[in-house]
Design an enzyme around this catalytic site. Sequence first.
Site, PDB file in Angstrom:
ATOM      1  N   ARG A 189      21.446  23.415 -62.513  1.00  0.00           N
ATOM      2  CA  ARG A 189      21.136  22.836 -61.126  1.00  0.00           C
ATOM      3  C   ARG A 189      20.989  23.947 -60.143  1.00  0.00           C
ATOM      4  O   ARG A 189      20.178  24.000 -59.209  1.00  0.00           O
ATOM      5  CB  ARG A 189      22.338  21.681 -60.597  1.00  0.00           C
ATOM      6  CG  ARG A 189      21.891  20.390 -60.949  1.00  0.00           C
ATOM      7  CD  ARG A 189      23.173  19.569 -60.843  1.00  0.00           C
ATOM      8  NE  ARG A 189      24.096  19.654 -59.877  1.00  0.00           N
ATOM      9  CZ  ARG A 189      23.975  18.744 -58.846  1.00  0.00           C
ATOM     10  NH1 ARG A 189      23.090  17.945 -58.725  1.00  0.00           N
ATOM     11  NH2 ARG A 189      24.979  18.996 -58.076  1.00  0.00           N
ATOM     12  N   ARG A 241      31.456  13.470 -62.355  1.00  0.00           N
ATOM     13  CA  ARG A 241      30.246  13.213 -62.422  1.00  0.00           C
ATOM     14  C   ARG A 241      29.433  14.071 -63.700  1.00  0.00           C
ATOM     15  O   ARG A 241      29.990  15.112 -63.765  1.00  0.00           O
ATOM     16  CB  ARG A 241      29.255  13.531 -61.179  1.00  0.00           C
ATOM     17  CG  ARG A 241      29.416  12.591 -60.070  1.00  0.00           C
ATOM     18  CD  ARG A 241      28.750  13.030 -59.018  1.00  0.00           C
ATOM     19  NE  ARG A 241      27.503  13.888 -58.966  1.00  0.00           N
ATOM     20  CZ  ARG A 241      27.243  14.429 -57.697  1.00  0.00           C
ATOM     21  NH1 ARG A 241      27.491  13.951 -56.467  1.00  0.00           N
ATOM     22  NH2 ARG A 241      26.153  15.076 -57.877  1.00  0.00           N
ATOM     23  N   LYS A 264      27.784  20.028 -49.449  1.00  0.00           N
ATOM     24  CA  LYS A 264      26.950  19.056 -48.456  1.00  0.00           C
ATOM     25  C   LYS A 264      27.380  17.628 -48.032  1.00  0.00           C
ATOM     26  O   LYS A 264      27.361  17.221 -47.117  1.00  0.00           O
ATOM     27  CB  LYS A 264      25.671  18.980 -48.874  1.00  0.00           C
ATOM     28  CG  LYS A 264      24.701  20.201 -49.080  1.00  0.00           C
ATOM     29  CD  LYS A 264      23.430  19.960 -49.520  1.00  0.00           C
ATOM     30  CE  LYS A 264      23.269  19.098 -50.875  1.00  0.00           C
ATOM     31  NZ  LYS A 264      23.690  19.867 -52.060  1.00  0.00           N
ATOM     32  N   ARG A 268      14.529  18.764 -51.013  1.00  0.00           N
ATOM     33  CA  ARG A 268      14.800  19.561 -51.923  1.00  0.00           C
ATOM     34  C   ARG A 268      13.839  20.360 -52.412  1.00  0.00           C
ATOM     35  O   ARG A 268      13.786  21.258 -53.207  1.00  0.00           O
ATOM     36  CB  ARG A 268      15.319  18.902 -53.080  1.00  0.00           C
ATOM     37  CG  ARG A 268      17.014  19.032 -53.030  1.00  0.00           C
ATOM     38  CD  ARG A 268      17.513  18.269 -54.379  1.00  0.00           C
ATOM     39  NE  ARG A 268      18.915  18.563 -54.903  1.00  0.00           N
ATOM     40  CZ  ARG A 268      19.833  17.783 -54.734  1.00  0.00           C
ATOM     41  NH1 ARG A 268      19.636  16.526 -54.129  1.00  0.00           N
ATOM     42  NH2 ARG A 268      21.126  18.043 -55.158  1.00  0.00           N
ATOM     43  N   ARG A 328      35.033  19.223 -59.145  1.00  0.00           N
ATOM     44  CA  ARG A 328      34.857  18.315 -58.221  1.00  0.00           C
ATOM     45  C   ARG A 328      35.250  16.812 -59.007  1.00  0.00           C
ATOM     46  O   ARG A 328      34.953  16.405 -60.058  1.00  0.00           O
ATOM     47  CB  ARG A 328      33.443  18.184 -57.741  1.00  0.00           C
ATOM     48  CG  ARG A 328      33.135  16.650 -56.773  1.00  0.00           C
ATOM     49  CD  ARG A 328      31.720  16.729 -56.562  1.00  0.00           C
ATOM     50  NE  ARG A 328      31.456  17.786 -55.767  1.00  0.00           N
ATOM     51  CZ  ARG A 328      29.908  18.147 -55.429  1.00  0.00           C
ATOM     52  NH1 ARG A 328      28.999  17.288 -56.086  1.00  0.00           N
ATOM     53  NH2 ARG A 328      29.576  18.945 -54.954  1.00  0.00           N
TER      54      ARG A 328
HETATM   55  P1  AMP Z   1      23.254  15.154 -55.662  1.00  0.00           P
HETATM   56  O1  AMP Z   1      24.155  14.235 -55.532  1.00  0.00           O
HETATM   57  O2  AMP Z   1      22.653  15.585 -54.154  1.00  0.00           O
HETATM   58  O3  AMP Z   1      23.929  16.576 -56.068  1.00  0.00           O
HETATM   59  O4  AMP Z   1      21.867  14.955 -56.434  1.00  0.00           O
HETATM   60  C1  AMP Z   1      22.321  14.717 -57.873  1.00  0.00           C
HETATM   61  C2  AMP Z   1      20.877  14.566 -58.623  1.00  0.00           C
HETATM   62  O5  AMP Z   1      19.918  13.630 -58.188  1.00  0.00           O
HETATM   63  C3  AMP Z   1      20.116  16.170 -58.541  1.00  0.00           C
HETATM   64  O6  AMP Z   1      20.416  16.699 -59.219  1.00  0.00           O
HETATM   65  C4  AMP Z   1      18.645  15.403 -58.787  1.00  0.00           C
HETATM   66  O7  AMP Z   1      18.572  15.392 -60.115  1.00  0.00           O
HETATM   67  C5  AMP Z   1      18.494  14.053 -57.966  1.00  0.00           C
HETATM   68  N1  AMP Z   1      18.027  14.404 -56.647  1.00  0.00           N
HETATM   69  C6  AMP Z   1      18.889  14.095 -55.572  1.00  0.00           C
HETATM   70  N2  AMP Z   1      17.948  14.306 -54.289  1.00  0.00           N
HETATM   71  C7  AMP Z   1      17.037  14.717 -54.858  1.00  0.00           C
HETATM   72  C8  AMP Z   1      15.812  14.894 -54.236  1.00  0.00           C
HETATM   73  N3  AMP Z   1      15.621  15.217 -52.977  1.00  0.00           N
HETATM   74  N4  AMP Z   1      14.848  15.576 -55.151  1.00  0.00           N
HETATM   75  C9  AMP Z   1      14.591  15.350 -56.249  1.00  0.00           C
HETATM   76  N5  AMP Z   1      15.731  15.034 -57.030  1.00  0.00           N
HETATM   77  C10 AMP Z   1      16.895  14.642 -56.132  1.00  0.00           C
END
Ligand code: AMP
Length: 220
Positions: free
Chosen positions: A173, A162, A13, A88, A127
């Site tokens: 996740r 990360r 994404k 999400r 990654r």
């Molecule tokens: P990402 O970088 O989008 O993969 O997000 C990393 C982490 O941030 C996720 O696993 C969640 O813990 C938190 N996170 C990011 N976006 C959201 C969201 N819209 N709602 C809740 N938690 C989020």
Amino acid sequence: MKIIMLGAPGAGKGTQAKQIAAKYEIPHISTGDIFRANIKNGTELGKKAKEYMDQGMLVPDELTCDLVMDRIAQDDCERGFVLDGFPRTLPQAEALDKMLAEENKKIDMVVNLETPRDELIERTINRRNCSNKNCNAIYNLVLHPPKVENICDKCGSPLYQRDDAKLEVAQNRLEVYDRETAPLVKYYEGTGVLYTTILSQRANRMREEVTKDVVEQLKN
Ligand code: AMP
């Protein structure tokens, strides 16, 4: 142009969102990036978010929604935005629709990136991210490795893995995605703006082809 990128963790994404945002010169809004910046800066929000992120869980809706609503109300979002990692959950999607509707606005397109499950895990653990938060380039050790090991091609900063790219957290996740986020595909199907496309190494549908498809679709 108001665009949402949907897809499981590891679907790519972030990379797609960056390309589309650059093409249309609109902000790329990644909730994950915002949380990580807050963690780095030691803010209250960062401290709260970290507890959830470290376990691969979602940050509670109240915290996340407020943050996004404030961000998209800013002037640079007037012409649109690409949301990456938001919404999400169903309540997040409903809160976003409500806020937009109050201003007579709506989402133009929801891009749903589909990737086979085994590729998701493999992609996530391979990654690597650039540590320079103004660059944030994303690499994959197998598919898109940096030219020099562990160094960003674009800015020369070190790369890092990360915490949530580690196997156990990545699996958690995915479970959270199935339970909380996958139902959004149905939700957006009902609005007529959903575009589903496949991103798969095995099917030879790599990120460049997918970006091209999405841009083509946006033109229509
Ligand atoms: P990402 O970088 O989008 O993969 O997000 C990393 C982490 O941030 C996720 O696993 C969640 O813990 C938190 N996170 C990011 N976006 C959201 C969201 N819209 N709602 C809740 N938690 C989020």
